[in-house]
Motif scaffolding. Structure first.
Motif, PDB file in Angstrom:
ATOM      1  N   VAL A 174       0.707  -1.815   0.358  1.00  0.00           N
ATOM      2  CA  VAL A 174       0.481   0.054   0.056  1.00  0.00           C
ATOM      3  C   VAL A 174       0.951   1.458   0.011  1.00  0.00           C
ATOM      4  O   VAL A 174       1.803   1.173   0.512  1.00  0.00           O
ATOM      5  N   ALA A 175      -0.032   2.385  -0.627  1.00  0.00           N
ATOM      6  CA  ALA A 175       1.094   3.571  -0.125  1.00  0.00           C
ATOM      7  C   ALA A 175       0.055   4.310   0.782  1.00  0.00           C
ATOM      8  O   ALA A 175      -1.221   4.635   1.055  1.00  0.00           O
ATOM      9  N   ALA A 176       0.574   4.989   1.936  1.00  0.00           N
ATOM     10  CA  ALA A 176      -0.347   5.042   3.228  1.00  0.00           C
ATOM     11  C   ALA A 176      -0.075   6.797   3.201  1.00  0.00           C
ATOM     12  O   ALA A 176       1.363   7.608   2.915  1.00  0.00           O
ATOM     13  N   LEU A 177      -1.112   7.435   3.348  1.00  0.00           N
ATOM     14  CA  LEU A 177      -0.001   9.111   3.353  1.00  0.00           C
ATOM     15  C   LEU A 177      -1.007   9.823   4.301  1.00  0.00           C
ATOM     16  O   LEU A 177      -2.084   9.222   5.206  1.00  0.00           O
ATOM     17  N   PHE A 178      -0.479  10.512   5.307  1.00  0.00           N
ATOM     18  CA  PHE A 178      -1.170  11.173   6.592  1.00  0.00           C
ATOM     19  C   PHE A 178      -1.168  12.561   6.345  1.00  0.00           C
ATOM     20  O   PHE A 178      -0.725  13.369   5.612  1.00  0.00           O
ATOM     21  N   THR A 179      -2.236  13.559   6.835  1.00  0.00           N
ATOM     22  CA  THR A 179      -2.298  14.619   6.611  1.00  0.00           C
ATOM     23  C   THR A 179      -2.452  15.539   8.150  1.00  0.00           C
ATOM     24  O   THR A 179      -2.874  14.941   9.205  1.00  0.00           O
ATOM     25  N   ASP A 180      -2.274  16.855   8.121  1.00  0.00           N
ATOM     26  CA  ASP A 180      -2.255  17.281   9.665  1.00  0.00           C
ATOM     27  C   ASP A 180      -1.841  19.129   9.048  1.00  0.00           C
ATOM     28  O   ASP A 180      -1.569  19.719   8.571  1.00  0.00           O
ATOM     29  N   ILE A 181      -3.230  19.955  10.031  1.00  0.00           N
ATOM     30  CA  ILE A 181      -2.731  21.094   9.885  1.00  0.00           C
ATOM     31  C   ILE A 181      -1.985  21.497  10.566  1.00  0.00           C
ATOM     32  O   ILE A 181      -1.820  21.754  12.015  1.00  0.00           O
ATOM     33  N   ALA A 182      -1.138  22.778  10.343  1.00  0.00           N
ATOM     34  CA  ALA A 182      -0.588  23.402  10.726  1.00  0.00           C
ATOM     35  C   ALA A 182      -1.352  24.453  11.783  1.00  0.00           C
ATOM     36  O   ALA A 182      -1.609  25.014  11.117  1.00  0.00           O
ATOM     37  N   GLY A 183      -0.530  24.245  13.741  1.00  0.00           N
ATOM     38  CA  GLY A 183      -0.830  25.395  13.930  1.00  0.00           C
ATOM     39  C   GLY A 183      -2.127  25.083  14.457  1.00  0.00           C
ATOM     40  O   GLY A 183      -3.340  25.803  15.179  1.00  0.00           O
ATOM     41  N   ALA A 243      -1.159   8.318  -4.522  1.00  0.00           N
ATOM     42  CA  ALA A 243      -1.041   9.417  -3.827  1.00  0.00           C
ATOM     43  C   ALA A 243       0.257  10.046  -3.421  1.00  0.00           C
ATOM     44  O   ALA A 243      -0.787  10.863  -2.807  1.00  0.00           O
ATOM     45  N   VAL A 244       1.238  10.166  -4.964  1.00  0.00           N
ATOM     46  CA  VAL A 244       1.468  11.299  -4.906  1.00  0.00           C
ATOM     47  C   VAL A 244       0.380  12.386  -5.215  1.00  0.00           C
ATOM     48  O   VAL A 244       0.479  13.939  -5.614  1.00  0.00           O
ATOM     49  N   ALA A 245      -0.280  12.205  -6.707  1.00  0.00           N
ATOM     50  CA  ALA A 245      -1.206  12.789  -7.284  1.00  0.00           C
ATOM     51  C   ALA A 245      -1.888  13.432  -6.515  1.00  0.00           C
ATOM     52  O   ALA A 245      -2.480  14.456  -5.815  1.00  0.00           O
ATOM     53  N   CYS A 246      -2.764  12.937  -5.262  1.00  0.00           N
ATOM     54  CA  CYS A 246      -4.032  13.332  -4.203  1.00  0.00           C
ATOM     55  C   CYS A 246      -3.104  14.541  -2.968  1.00  0.00           C
ATOM     56  O   CYS A 246      -2.848  14.698  -2.572  1.00  0.00           O
ATOM     57  N   ALA A 247      -1.730  13.696  -3.237  1.00  0.00           N
ATOM     58  CA  ALA A 247      -0.864  14.717  -2.062  1.00  0.00           C
ATOM     59  C   ALA A 247      -1.204  16.271  -2.580  1.00  0.00           C
ATOM     60  O   ALA A 247      -1.240  16.900  -1.806  1.00  0.00           O
ATOM     61  N   LEU A 248      -0.338  16.088  -4.075  1.00  0.00           N
ATOM     62  CA  LEU A 248      -0.513  17.642  -4.353  1.00  0.00           C
ATOM     63  C   LEU A 248      -1.815  17.999  -4.901  1.00  0.00           C
ATOM     64  O   LEU A 248      -1.677  19.535  -4.564  1.00  0.00           O
ATOM     65  N   ALA A 249      -3.232  17.002  -4.573  1.00  0.00           N
ATOM     66  CA  ALA A 249      -4.465  17.778  -4.815  1.00  0.00           C
ATOM     67  C   ALA A 249      -4.520  18.273  -3.795  1.00  0.00           C
ATOM     68  O   ALA A 249      -5.209  19.589  -3.509  1.00  0.00           O
ATOM     69  N   THR A 297       9.114  22.290   4.620  1.00  0.00           N
ATOM     70  CA  THR A 297       8.019  21.690   4.025  1.00  0.00           C
ATOM     71  C   THR A 297       6.795  21.393   4.160  1.00  0.00           C
ATOM     72  O   THR A 297       5.920  21.256   5.001  1.00  0.00           O
ATOM     73  N   ARG A 298       5.555  21.305   3.107  1.00  0.00           N
ATOM     74  CA  ARG A 298       3.851  20.455   2.652  1.00  0.00           C
ATOM     75  C   ARG A 298       3.793  19.514   3.076  1.00  0.00           C
ATOM     76  O   ARG A 298       3.648  18.958   3.399  1.00  0.00           O
ATOM     77  N   ILE A 299       4.865  18.753   1.692  1.00  0.00           N
ATOM     78  CA  ILE A 299       4.409  17.197   1.809  1.00  0.00           C
ATOM     79  C   ILE A 299       6.163  16.960   1.318  1.00  0.00           C
ATOM     80  O   ILE A 299       7.032  17.362   0.817  1.00  0.00           O
ATOM     81  N   CYS A 300       6.602  15.654   2.501  1.00  0.00           N
ATOM     82  CA  CYS A 300       7.535  14.478   2.207  1.00  0.00           C
ATOM     83  C   CYS A 300       7.004  13.410   2.093  1.00  0.00           C
ATOM     84  O   CYS A 300       5.791  12.629   2.958  1.00  0.00           O
ATOM     85  N   VAL A 301       7.576  12.172   0.956  1.00  0.00           N
ATOM     86  CA  VAL A 301       7.453  12.214   0.181  1.00  0.00           C
ATOM     87  C   VAL A 301       8.554  10.820   0.438  1.00  0.00           C
ATOM     88  O   VAL A 301      10.037  11.214   0.051  1.00  0.00           O
ATOM     89  N   SER A 302       8.846   9.340   0.781  1.00  0.00           N
ATOM     90  CA  SER A 302      10.491   8.583   0.791  1.00  0.00           C
ATOM     91  C   SER A 302      10.697   8.442  -0.377  1.00  0.00           C
ATOM     92  O   SER A 302      10.090   8.591  -1.786  1.00  0.00           O
TER      93      SER A 302
END
Length: 398
Positions: A174-183, A243-249, A297-302
Protein backbone atom coordinates in the motif's frame (compact mmCIF):
# COMPACT_ATOMS: atom_id res chain seq x y z
CA UNK A 1 -40.95 -21.04 6.09
CA UNK A 2 -44.33 -20.78 7.82
CA UNK A 3 -46.85 -19.28 5.40
CA UNK A 4 -49.99 -17.34 6.30
CA UNK A 5 -52.60 -17.24 3.54
CA UNK A 6 -55.62 -14.94 3.27
CA UNK A 7 -58.46 -16.67 1.39
CA UNK A 8 -61.01 -14.23 -0.07
CA UNK A 9 -64.13 -16.03 -1.36
CA UNK A 10 -67.86 -15.88 -0.62
CA UNK A 11 -68.38 -19.59 -1.19
CA UNK A 12 -69.68 -20.90 2.18
CA UNK A 13 -68.11 -24.37 2.10
CA UNK A 14 -64.60 -23.36 1.01
CA UNK A 15 -63.26 -22.59 4.50
CA UNK A 16 -64.19 -26.05 5.83
CA UNK A 17 -62.74 -27.76 2.74
CA UNK A 18 -59.40 -25.94 3.03
CA UNK A 19 -59.07 -26.56 6.75
CA UNK A 20 -59.76 -30.25 6.20
CA UNK A 21 -57.41 -30.56 3.22
CA UNK A 22 -54.49 -28.78 4.95
CA UNK A 23 -55.12 -30.02 8.49
CA UNK A 24 -51.65 -31.63 8.75
CA UNK A 25 -49.84 -28.45 7.66
CA UNK A 26 -52.05 -26.35 9.95
CA UNK A 27 -51.31 -28.63 12.88
CA UNK A 28 -47.55 -28.51 12.18
CA UNK A 29 -47.66 -24.73 11.82
CA UNK A 30 -46.31 -24.63 8.27
CA UNK A 31 -49.51 -23.08 6.89
CA UNK A 32 -52.13 -20.86 8.48
CA UNK A 33 -55.35 -19.49 6.95
CA UNK A 34 -57.36 -16.32 7.36
CA UNK A 35 -60.73 -15.97 5.62
CA UNK A 36 -62.74 -13.06 4.20
CA UNK A 37 -66.04 -12.98 2.28
CA UNK A 38 -65.15 -10.14 -0.09
CA UNK A 39 -62.57 -7.46 -0.90
CA UNK A 40 -63.76 -5.03 1.78
CA UNK A 41 -63.42 -7.62 4.53
CA UNK A 42 -60.08 -8.73 3.06
CA UNK A 43 -58.61 -5.22 3.41
CA UNK A 44 -59.80 -5.12 7.00
CA UNK A 45 -58.18 -8.48 7.72
CA UNK A 46 -54.91 -7.31 6.18
CA UNK A 47 -54.95 -4.15 8.27
CA UNK A 48 -55.31 -6.28 11.42
CA UNK A 49 -52.74 -8.90 10.41
CA UNK A 50 -49.40 -7.71 9.12
CA UNK A 51 -47.96 -11.19 8.69
CA UNK A 52 -49.99 -12.36 5.68
CA UNK A 53 -47.73 -13.90 3.02
CA UNK A 54 -50.08 -14.48 0.11
CA UNK A 55 -53.70 -13.97 -1.00
CA UNK A 56 -55.97 -16.56 -2.62
CA UNK A 57 -58.80 -14.56 -4.14
CA UNK A 58 -62.01 -15.24 -6.08
CA UNK A 59 -62.99 -12.73 -8.79
CA UNK A 60 -66.77 -12.60 -8.48
CA UNK A 61 -67.74 -11.35 -4.98
CA UNK A 62 -70.17 -8.79 -3.51
CA UNK A 63 -69.15 -5.24 -2.38
CA UNK A 64 -65.60 -5.44 -3.77
CA UNK A 65 -64.69 -8.01 -6.42
CA UNK A 66 -61.32 -9.71 -6.84
CA UNK A 67 -60.03 -7.42 -9.59
CA UNK A 68 -60.73 -4.32 -7.48
CA UNK A 69 -59.02 -5.94 -4.50
CA UNK A 70 -56.03 -6.88 -6.65
CA UNK A 71 -55.70 -3.25 -7.76
CA UNK A 72 -55.66 -2.12 -4.11
CA UNK A 73 -53.05 -4.75 -3.21
CA UNK A 74 -50.81 -3.60 -6.05
CA UNK A 75 -50.85 -0.05 -4.62
CA UNK A 76 -49.14 -1.24 -1.42
CA UNK A 77 -45.40 -0.71 -0.97
CA UNK A 78 -44.87 -4.43 -0.39
CA UNK A 79 -47.09 -6.17 -2.90
CA UNK A 80 -48.59 -9.45 -1.71
CA UNK A 81 -48.35 -12.39 -4.09
CA UNK A 82 -51.92 -13.02 -5.20
CA UNK A 83 -53.43 -16.17 -6.78
CA UNK A 84 -56.72 -15.52 -8.57
CA UNK A 85 -59.51 -18.15 -8.58
CA UNK A 86 -62.38 -18.10 -11.05
CA UNK A 87 -64.49 -20.27 -13.30
CA UNK A 88 -62.77 -21.64 -16.40
CA UNK A 89 -65.24 -19.80 -18.59
CA UNK A 90 -64.17 -16.47 -17.08
CA UNK A 91 -60.77 -16.44 -18.83
CA UNK A 92 -61.12 -12.78 -19.87
CA UNK A 93 -61.16 -11.68 -16.21
CA UNK A 94 -58.35 -14.09 -15.37
CA UNK A 95 -56.25 -12.58 -18.14
CA UNK A 96 -57.03 -9.09 -16.84
CA UNK A 97 -55.96 -10.18 -13.34
CA UNK A 98 -52.65 -11.57 -14.62
CA UNK A 99 -52.00 -8.34 -16.52
CA UNK A 100 -52.64 -6.38 -13.32
CA UNK A 101 -50.02 -8.28 -11.34
CA UNK A 102 -51.57 -11.54 -10.11
CA UNK A 103 -48.88 -14.18 -9.53
CA UNK A 104 -50.91 -17.16 -10.74
CA UNK A 105 -54.49 -18.41 -11.22
CA UNK A 106 -56.67 -21.44 -10.49
CA UNK A 107 -59.96 -22.42 -12.07
CA UNK A 108 -63.13 -23.62 -10.37
CA UNK A 109 -64.03 -26.20 -9.37
CA UNK A 110 -60.70 -26.20 -7.48
CA UNK A 111 -58.41 -29.17 -7.99
CA UNK A 112 -56.87 -29.45 -4.51
CA UNK A 113 -53.72 -31.17 -5.76
CA UNK A 114 -53.24 -28.25 -8.14
CA UNK A 115 -53.99 -25.85 -5.26
CA UNK A 116 -51.27 -27.45 -3.08
CA UNK A 117 -48.74 -27.22 -5.89
CA UNK A 118 -49.66 -23.60 -6.61
CA UNK A 119 -49.37 -22.62 -2.92
CA UNK A 120 -45.96 -24.34 -2.69
CA UNK A 121 -44.77 -22.56 -5.83
CA UNK A 122 -46.02 -19.19 -4.56
CA UNK A 123 -44.31 -19.65 -1.19
CA UNK A 124 -41.00 -20.44 -2.92
CA UNK A 125 -41.43 -17.26 -4.98
CA UNK A 126 -42.08 -15.26 -1.79
CA UNK A 127 -38.94 -16.70 -0.15
CA UNK A 128 -36.83 -15.67 -3.18
CA UNK A 129 -38.28 -12.15 -3.12
CA UNK A 130 -37.68 -11.75 0.62
CA UNK A 131 -34.11 -12.97 0.36
CA UNK A 132 -33.51 -10.48 -2.46
CA UNK A 133 -34.96 -7.69 -0.30
CA UNK A 134 -32.81 -8.73 2.66
CA UNK A 135 -29.71 -8.65 0.49
CA UNK A 136 -30.65 -5.28 -0.96
CA UNK A 137 -31.30 -3.87 2.50
CA UNK A 138 -27.98 -5.25 3.78
CA UNK A 139 -26.19 -3.81 0.75
CA UNK A 140 -27.79 -0.40 1.30
CA UNK A 141 -26.76 -0.40 4.97
CA UNK A 142 -23.27 -1.50 4.04
CA UNK A 143 -23.05 1.15 1.33
CA UNK A 144 -24.09 3.86 3.79
CA UNK A 145 -21.37 2.75 6.20
CA UNK A 146 -18.69 2.20 3.57
CA UNK A 147 -19.31 5.59 1.95
CA UNK A 148 -17.64 7.13 5.00
CA UNK A 149 -14.38 5.40 4.09
CA UNK A 150 -14.34 4.64 0.40
CA UNK A 151 -14.96 6.45 -2.84
CA UNK A 152 -18.56 6.03 -4.11
CA UNK A 153 -17.60 3.56 -6.84
CA UNK A 154 -15.54 1.41 -4.47
CA UNK A 155 -18.17 1.58 -1.72
CA UNK A 156 -20.83 0.36 -4.14
CA UNK A 157 -18.62 -2.52 -5.26
CA UNK A 158 -17.70 -3.55 -1.70
CA UNK A 159 -21.30 -3.32 -0.49
CA UNK A 160 -22.23 -6.22 -2.77
CA UNK A 161 -19.30 -8.34 -1.58
CA UNK A 162 -19.33 -8.54 2.21
CA UNK A 163 -16.47 -11.07 2.20
CA UNK A 164 -14.09 -8.38 0.95
CA UNK A 165 -14.32 -6.67 4.32
CA UNK A 166 -14.66 -9.62 6.67
CA UNK A 167 -13.07 -9.34 10.10
CA UNK A 168 -9.32 -9.86 10.05
CA UNK A 169 -6.41 -8.59 8.03
CA UNK A 170 -4.24 -9.37 5.06
CA UNK A 171 -0.77 -8.25 4.03
CA UNK A 172 -0.85 -5.88 1.08
CA UNK A 173 1.46 -3.44 -0.69
CA UNK A 174 0.00 0.00 0.00
CA UNK A 175 0.85 3.67 -0.10
CA UNK A 176 -0.06 5.40 3.17
CA UNK A 177 -0.76 9.14 3.35
CA UNK A 178 -1.18 11.27 6.49
CA UNK A 179 -2.31 14.88 6.71
CA UNK A 180 -2.19 17.47 9.47
CA UNK A 181 -3.16 21.15 9.79
CA UNK A 182 -0.30 23.37 10.91
CA UNK A 183 -1.27 25.43 13.97
CA UNK A 184 -4.44 23.44 14.64
CA UNK A 185 -3.93 23.44 18.42
CA UNK A 186 -3.89 27.24 18.62
CA UNK A 187 -6.89 27.34 16.29
CA UNK A 188 -8.82 25.11 18.71
CA UNK A 189 -7.96 27.37 21.63
CA UNK A 190 -8.99 30.61 19.93
CA UNK A 191 -12.10 29.71 17.92
CA UNK A 192 -15.64 29.45 19.24
CA UNK A 193 -16.62 25.71 19.36
CA UNK A 194 -19.54 26.21 16.98
CA UNK A 195 -17.34 28.04 14.46
CA UNK A 196 -14.55 25.48 14.83
CA UNK A 197 -16.98 22.62 14.24
CA UNK A 198 -18.32 24.20 11.05
CA UNK A 199 -14.86 25.06 9.71
CA UNK A 200 -13.39 21.64 10.52
CA UNK A 201 -16.34 19.72 9.06
CA UNK A 202 -16.18 21.70 5.83
CA UNK A 203 -12.41 21.23 5.63
CA UNK A 204 -12.56 17.47 6.26
CA UNK A 205 -15.43 17.12 3.80
CA UNK A 206 -13.44 18.83 1.05
CA UNK A 207 -10.31 16.83 1.87
CA UNK A 208 -12.27 13.56 1.76
CA UNK A 209 -13.77 14.52 -1.61
CA UNK A 210 -10.25 14.97 -3.00
CA UNK A 211 -9.20 11.59 -1.61
CA UNK A 212 -12.22 9.92 -3.18
CA UNK A 213 -11.51 11.62 -6.50
CA UNK A 214 -8.21 9.72 -6.49
CA UNK A 215 -9.91 6.44 -5.41
CA UNK A 216 -8.25 6.53 -1.99
CA UNK A 217 -9.55 4.91 1.19
CA UNK A 218 -10.04 7.03 4.30
CA UNK A 219 -8.80 4.72 7.04
CA UNK A 220 -9.15 7.22 9.88
CA UNK A 221 -9.98 10.80 10.72
CA UNK A 222 -8.28 11.89 13.93
CA UNK A 223 -8.92 15.50 14.91
CA UNK A 224 -7.83 17.55 11.93
CA UNK A 225 -5.83 14.74 10.30
CA UNK A 226 -6.75 12.11 7.74
CA UNK A 227 -5.08 8.72 7.29
CA UNK A 228 -5.48 7.57 3.68
CA UNK A 229 -4.63 4.27 2.00
CA UNK A 230 -4.01 3.53 -1.67
CA UNK A 231 -3.85 -0.10 -2.79
CA UNK A 232 -6.42 -1.37 -0.29
CA UNK A 233 -8.94 -2.89 -0.04
CA UNK A 234 -8.88 -3.32 -3.82
CA UNK A 235 -5.79 -3.73 -5.99
CA UNK A 236 -4.40 -0.49 -7.43
CA UNK A 237 -1.22 -1.18 -9.41
CA UNK A 238 -0.69 2.60 -9.63
CA UNK A 239 -1.24 3.25 -5.91
CA UNK A 240 2.02 5.25 -5.55
CA UNK A 241 1.14 7.47 -8.49
CA UNK A 242 -2.33 8.04 -7.03
CA UNK A 243 -0.87 8.86 -3.61
CA UNK A 244 1.47 11.52 -5.01
CA UNK A 245 -1.26 13.04 -7.17
CA UNK A 246 -3.62 13.10 -4.19
CA UNK A 247 -0.97 14.72 -1.98
CA UNK A 248 -0.42 17.50 -4.53
CA UNK A 249 -4.18 18.03 -4.82
CA UNK A 250 -4.49 18.23 -1.02
CA UNK A 251 -1.53 20.61 -0.75
CA UNK A 252 -2.94 23.01 1.86
CA UNK A 253 -1.56 21.24 4.90
CA UNK A 254 1.31 19.00 6.03
CA UNK A 255 1.38 15.59 4.31
CA UNK A 256 3.56 12.50 4.60
CA UNK A 257 3.56 9.54 2.19
CA UNK A 258 5.36 6.19 2.33
CA UNK A 259 4.87 2.90 0.54
CA UNK A 260 5.45 -0.74 1.41
CA UNK A 261 3.81 -3.77 3.02
CA UNK A 262 1.16 -3.36 5.71
CA UNK A 263 -1.49 -5.44 7.45
CA UNK A 264 -4.84 -4.04 6.36
CA UNK A 265 -8.36 -5.10 7.18
CA UNK A 266 -11.43 -4.68 9.35
CA UNK A 267 -10.22 -4.76 12.95
CA UNK A 268 -13.35 -3.39 14.60
CA UNK A 269 -14.44 -6.64 16.26
CA UNK A 270 -17.98 -7.96 15.94
CA UNK A 271 -19.66 -4.66 16.85
CA UNK A 272 -17.74 -2.02 14.92
CA UNK A 273 -16.49 -1.45 11.39
CA UNK A 274 -12.91 -0.16 11.52
CA UNK A 275 -11.02 -0.61 8.29
CA UNK A 276 -7.42 0.35 9.02
CA UNK A 277 -3.78 -0.60 8.52
CA UNK A 278 -0.85 -1.48 10.74
CA UNK A 279 2.87 -1.82 10.24
CA UNK A 280 6.14 0.04 9.76
CA UNK A 281 4.93 1.48 6.45
CA UNK A 282 2.08 3.25 8.24
CA UNK A 283 4.29 4.54 11.06
CA UNK A 284 6.87 5.84 8.58
CA UNK A 285 4.23 7.75 6.61
CA UNK A 286 2.99 9.39 9.82
CA UNK A 287 6.53 10.42 10.80
CA UNK A 288 7.20 11.82 7.33
CA UNK A 289 4.13 14.00 7.81
CA UNK A 290 5.56 15.27 11.10
CA UNK A 291 8.95 15.90 9.43
CA UNK A 292 7.44 18.70 7.35
CA UNK A 293 7.45 20.92 10.42
CA UNK A 294 11.25 20.70 10.69
CA UNK A 295 11.93 21.31 7.00
CA UNK A 296 9.32 23.94 6.24
CA UNK A 297 7.78 21.72 3.58
CA UNK A 298 4.16 20.78 3.02
CA UNK A 299 4.61 17.35 1.49
CA UNK A 300 7.30 14.83 2.31
CA UNK A 301 7.38 11.46 0.53
CA UNK A 302 9.85 8.62 0.79
CA UNK A 303 12.25 7.67 -1.98
CA UNK A 304 10.31 4.41 -2.32
CA UNK A 305 7.24 6.41 -3.34
CA UNK A 306 9.23 8.71 -5.64
CA UNK A 307 10.84 5.76 -7.42
CA UNK A 308 7.57 3.87 -7.92
CA UNK A 309 5.25 6.75 -8.84
CA UNK A 310 4.89 7.27 -12.57
CA UNK A 311 6.39 10.51 -13.93
CA UNK A 312 7.41 11.74 -10.46
CA UNK A 313 8.65 15.31 -10.18
CA UNK A 314 10.24 16.60 -7.00
CA UNK A 315 13.32 17.76 -5.17
CA UNK A 316 15.32 15.94 -2.48
CA UNK A 317 14.76 16.96 1.11
CA UNK A 318 17.53 14.90 2.66
CA UNK A 319 18.24 11.58 4.35
CA UNK A 320 15.98 11.43 7.39
CA UNK A 321 16.58 9.32 10.48
CA UNK A 322 13.01 9.23 11.74
CA UNK A 323 12.01 8.74 15.36
CA UNK A 324 12.57 5.14 16.42
CA UNK A 325 14.76 4.40 13.38
CA UNK A 326 18.50 3.88 13.03
CA UNK A 327 18.70 3.90 9.24
CA UNK A 328 18.29 7.06 7.19
CA UNK A 329 15.49 7.28 4.61
CA UNK A 330 15.79 9.61 1.59
CA UNK A 331 12.79 11.92 1.36
CA UNK A 332 11.53 14.12 -1.45
CA UNK A 333 9.19 17.05 -1.78
CA UNK A 334 6.91 16.33 -4.78
CA UNK A 335 6.26 19.21 -7.16
CA UNK A 336 3.79 19.96 -9.89
CA UNK A 337 5.14 19.83 -13.44
CA UNK A 338 5.01 23.63 -13.58
CA UNK A 339 6.97 24.06 -10.35
CA UNK A 340 9.47 21.41 -11.38
CA UNK A 341 10.10 23.19 -14.70
CA UNK A 342 10.95 26.44 -12.88
CA UNK A 343 14.64 27.36 -13.10
CA UNK A 344 14.77 27.68 -9.30
CA UNK A 345 14.15 23.92 -9.01
CA UNK A 346 17.19 23.14 -11.14
CA UNK A 347 19.24 25.59 -9.04
CA UNK A 348 18.05 23.84 -5.88
CA UNK A 349 19.14 20.46 -7.27
CA UNK A 350 22.59 21.84 -8.02
CA UNK A 351 22.86 23.36 -4.54
CA UNK A 352 21.75 20.11 -2.90
CA UNK A 353 24.46 18.18 -4.79
CA UNK A 354 26.99 20.61 -3.30
CA UNK A 355 25.78 19.65 0.20
CA UNK A 356 26.11 15.97 -0.68
CA UNK A 357 29.68 16.49 -1.88
CA UNK A 358 30.66 18.70 1.03
CA UNK A 359 31.28 21.60 -1.35
CA UNK A 360 31.73 24.83 0.63
CA UNK A 361 29.98 26.62 -2.21
CA UNK A 362 26.69 25.14 -0.98
CA UNK A 363 26.16 28.03 1.43
CA UNK A 364 26.39 30.72 -1.25
CA UNK A 365 24.25 28.62 -3.59
CA UNK A 366 21.41 28.41 -1.04
CA UNK A 367 21.86 32.08 -0.11
CA UNK A 368 21.32 32.98 -3.77
CA UNK A 369 18.20 30.79 -3.86
CA UNK A 370 16.91 32.47 -0.70
CA UNK A 371 17.26 35.81 -2.45
CA UNK A 372 15.00 34.55 -5.22
CA UNK A 373 12.51 32.68 -3.00
CA UNK A 374 12.42 34.24 0.45
CA UNK A 375 9.35 32.16 1.41
CA UNK A 376 10.85 28.78 0.41
CA UNK A 377 10.88 26.88 3.70
CA UNK A 378 13.15 24.06 2.51
CA UNK A 379 15.76 26.45 1.10
CA UNK A 380 15.61 28.40 4.38
CA UNK A 381 16.16 25.20 6.38
CA UNK A 382 19.29 24.23 4.45
CA UNK A 383 20.74 27.74 4.50
CA UNK A 384 20.26 28.14 8.25
CA UNK A 385 21.83 24.75 8.91
CA UNK A 386 24.84 25.50 6.70
CA UNK A 387 25.36 28.88 8.36
CA UNK A 388 25.35 27.10 11.73
CA UNK A 389 28.08 24.71 10.62
CA UNK A 390 25.88 21.79 9.52
CA UNK A 391 27.21 19.39 6.95
CA UNK A 392 25.91 16.50 4.84
CA UNK A 393 22.34 15.44 4.02
CA UNK A 394 21.58 13.17 6.99
CA UNK A 395 19.14 14.69 9.49
CA UNK A 396 18.34 12.99 12.76
CA UNK A 397 14.69 13.67 13.69
CA UNK A 398 14.62 11.29 16.64
Amino acid sequence: MSARILVVDDEPDLEALLVQRFRKQIREGTIGFLFAQDGVEALSRLAENGDVDMVLCDINMPRMDGLSLLARLQEAEEKLSTVIVSAYGDMANIRTAMNRGAFDFLTKPIDFADLEATIAKTIRHIEILREARRRQSAAERAHASLSRYFSPNLAERLATDASALALGGQRREVAALFTDIAGFTSLVENLDPAVLSKVLNEYLGEMTDVVFDHEGTVAKIVGDGIHVLFGAPGDQPDHNTRAVACALALDATRIGVHTGPAIVGNFGGGRFFDYTAYGDTINTAARLEAANKAFGTRICVSADVAERAEDFHGRPVGDLVLRGKSKALRAFEPLTKEAYADSATASYAEAFVKIEKGDPGATSAFAALMGLRADDGLVGFHLKRLLNGGRGTVFDLG
